[in-house]
Design a protein around this motif. Structure first.
Motif, PDB file in Angstrom:
ATOM      1  N   ARG A  68       0.806  -1.218   0.000  1.00  0.00           N
ATOM      2  CA  ARG A  68       0.000   0.000   0.000  1.00  0.00           C
ATOM      3  C   ARG A  68       0.840   1.270   0.000  1.00  0.00           C
ATOM      4  O   ARG A  68       0.375   2.314  -0.429  1.00  0.00           O
ATOM      5  CB  ARG A  68      -0.933   0.011   1.216  1.00  0.00           C
ATOM      6  N   LYS A  69       2.060   1.188   0.524  1.00  0.00           N
ATOM      7  CA  LYS A  69       2.900   2.380   0.613  1.00  0.00           C
ATOM      8  C   LYS A  69       3.616   2.612  -0.711  1.00  0.00           C
ATOM      9  O   LYS A  69       4.297   1.721  -1.223  1.00  0.00           O
ATOM     10  CB  LYS A  69       3.912   2.227   1.753  1.00  0.00           C
ATOM     11  N   LYS A  70       3.488   3.794  -1.254  1.00  0.00           N
ATOM     12  CA  LYS A  70       4.081   4.097  -2.550  1.00  0.00           C
ATOM     13  C   LYS A  70       5.602   4.141  -2.461  1.00  0.00           C
ATOM     14  O   LYS A  70       6.169   4.589  -1.469  1.00  0.00           O
ATOM     15  CB  LYS A  70       3.544   5.424  -3.080  1.00  0.00           C
ATOM     16  N   ASP A  71       6.249   3.689  -3.534  1.00  0.00           N
ATOM     17  CA  ASP A  71       7.715   3.703  -3.626  1.00  0.00           C
ATOM     18  C   ASP A  71       8.340   3.074  -2.382  1.00  0.00           C
ATOM     19  O   ASP A  71       9.291   3.603  -1.794  1.00  0.00           O
ATOM     20  CB  ASP A  71       8.229   5.136  -3.809  1.00  0.00           C
ATOM     21  N   ASN A  72       7.807   1.934  -1.992  1.00  0.00           N
ATOM     22  CA  ASN A  72       8.267   1.272  -0.777  1.00  0.00           C
ATOM     23  C   ASN A  72       9.439   0.343  -1.089  1.00  0.00           C
ATOM     24  O   ASN A  72       9.270  -0.696  -1.728  1.00  0.00           O
ATOM     25  CB  ASN A  72       7.121   0.484  -0.144  1.00  0.00           C
ATOM     26  N   GLU A  73      10.620   0.701  -0.630  1.00  0.00           N
ATOM     27  CA  GLU A  73      11.814  -0.100  -0.891  1.00  0.00           C
ATOM     28  C   GLU A  73      11.728  -1.486  -0.255  1.00  0.00           C
ATOM     29  O   GLU A  73      12.406  -2.415  -0.690  1.00  0.00           O
ATOM     30  CB  GLU A  73      13.052   0.636  -0.360  1.00  0.00           C
ATOM     31  N   LYS A  74      10.878  -1.612   0.758  1.00  0.00           N
ATOM     32  CA  LYS A  74      10.742  -2.905   1.423  1.00  0.00           C
ATOM     33  C   LYS A  74      10.128  -3.954   0.494  1.00  0.00           C
ATOM     34  O   LYS A  74      10.213  -5.151   0.771  1.00  0.00           O
ATOM     35  CB  LYS A  74       9.897  -2.757   2.682  1.00  0.00           C
ATOM     36  N   ALA A  75       9.518  -3.495  -0.600  1.00  0.00           N
ATOM     37  CA  ALA A  75       8.912  -4.432  -1.549  1.00  0.00           C
ATOM     38  C   ALA A  75       9.955  -5.371  -2.157  1.00  0.00           C
ATOM     39  O   ALA A  75       9.611  -6.459  -2.625  1.00  0.00           O
ATOM     40  CB  ALA A  75       8.190  -3.664  -2.653  1.00  0.00           C
TER      41      ALA A  75
END
Length: 289
Positions: A68-75
Motif C-alpha cells: 500500500r505504501k508508494k515507492d516502498n523499498e521494502k517491496a
C-alpha cells in the motif's frame, strides 16, 4: 483498485522481459505477492510493543502494509509467485496446466510446488503436508489446490458463482487457541442487521493475536452456548477469519440489547438474525446493554 506498479516492479521474481512464447499478443500473468519465511524472519521480525499490540504479526500482514505504501523499498524483500496465464482476446495455446507452469518457469518466474498425478496421489501429497511437510514449505500456506490438468476439460466444466468447477481448494485443519469472553458488543450494519461480537482475552493463533470475534447471529450464539466469562476455543478459519468453535459454561447468558447510547430500539427477530424494525443511519458502531 490501488496503484502498486512501482512496488510490483521491485518484487523478487517480477520478470521485466518475457520470452517469445509469452510475447504473442496480450496476456495476463496471475500470481501472489508472498513474503518467504526466511525474509520475514530476517527483515520483519515479529515484535510485541509496549501497548500490547504486535508489529509484523505475520507475513500476510507485512505484505498488505508494504504494497500500500508508494515507492516502498521494502517491496524488494517480497517475492512474486506466478501460477497462471490468461490470454486476452485470443485462445490459449497451452494444452495442460503443467505446460503453463513450465512456460512461467522458462520465462524466469518463481512458481509454486506442483505435481501432476491421479487424485489418489493428490490426497497422499495433501496428507504429507498436513502431517508435517507444511512446516518445511518456504512460505505460509493454508492448503493445496487440486485442478484438472487438461485445460480444455477445465474450461468445459464452467464456473459456479465465479469459481471454476474444475478446481478445488483443500484446506488444512486450522490452528486453535484457548481464551475467555470479556464482553459482548452489538454491531449495527447498514441494513439494520444487528450482529453480536465477542471481545475476548487476547490469544495468539497461527501467529496472529486475536481479541475480537464475530458471533455471526443469535442462532450461532445459542448453538455454541456462549455466556458471560465463558472459556472458549478460537480458531482462524482457513488460517484467516477468527471463529469461536467451542465454549464452556460461564456466568449466565448475555443480554439482548434494548438501546444504543440511551436511545431505545425496537428489535425484531428475523430468521436467526436480529434486525432493526426501522433501520436508520447510525453514527455509532455498537449496541450496548
Amino acid at each position: 483498485g490501488e496503484e502498486i506498479t512501482k512496488n510490483a516492479l521491485l518484487l523478487k521474481g517480477a520478470v521485466k522481459k518475457l520470452t517469445k512464447k509469452l510475447s504473442k499478443g496480450k496476456i495476463s500473468i496471475r500470481g501472489e505477492a508472498t513474503l518467504l519465511i526466511k525474509d520475514y524472519q530476517k527483515y520483519f521480525p515479529r515484535t510485541e510493543l509496549g501497548d500490547g499490540t504486535v508489529e509484523n504479526a505475520n507475513p500476510r500482514n507485512c505484505v498488505a502494509v508494504i504494497r500500500r505504501k508508494k515507492d516502498n523499498e521494502k517491496a524488494k524483500h517480497v517475492t512474486f509467485i506466478a501460477y497462471d496465464i490468461t490470454f486476452i482476446g485470443q485462445e490459449s495455446f497451452f494444452k495442460t496446466k503443467e505446460d503453463v507452469f513450465l512456460a512461467l518457469k522458462e520465462a524466469g518466474f518463481v512458481i509454486p510446488f506442483y505435481a501432476t498425478c491421479k487424485i489418489e496421489k493428490a490426497w497422499d501429497i495433501f496428507n504429507d503436508y498436513q502431517n508435517g511437510k507444511r512446516a518445511l514449505a518456504p512460505y505460509e500456506i493454508d492448503g493445496l489446490v487440486a485442478e484438472d490438468n487438461d485445460l480444455s476439460a477445465f474450461r468445459s466444466q464452467g464456473e459456479s458463482s465465479g469459481r471454476p468447477r474444475a478446481a478445488r481448494a483443500i484446506k488444512f485443519i486450522s490452528g486453535a487457541g484457548k481464551s475467555k469472553i470479556l464482553d459482548i458488543i452489538w454491531q449495527v450494519g447498514r441494513t439494520g442487521n444487528v450482529t453480536p461480537v465477542a471481545k475476548i482475552k487476547p490469544v495468539v493463533v497461527s501467529g496472529v493475536t486475536i481479541s475480537s470475534v464475530t458471533l455471526a447471529n443469535i442462532a450461532e450464539c445459542l448453538r455454541l452456548g456462549v455466556e458471560k466469562n465463558s472459556n472458549v476455543t478460537v480458531e482462524r478459519a482457513n488460517d484467516v477469519i477468527p471463529k469461536i468453535i467451542g465454549s464452556e459454561k460461564g456466568d449466565g447468558p448475555f443480554l439482548i440489547p434494548s438501546s444504543v447510547d440511551g436511545f431505545p430500539l425496537s428489535i425484531k427477530v428475523k430468521d436467526e438474525f436480529f434486525d432493526l424494525e426501522d433501520p436508520i443511519e447510525l453514527s455509532v458502531k455498537s449496541l450496548k446493554e
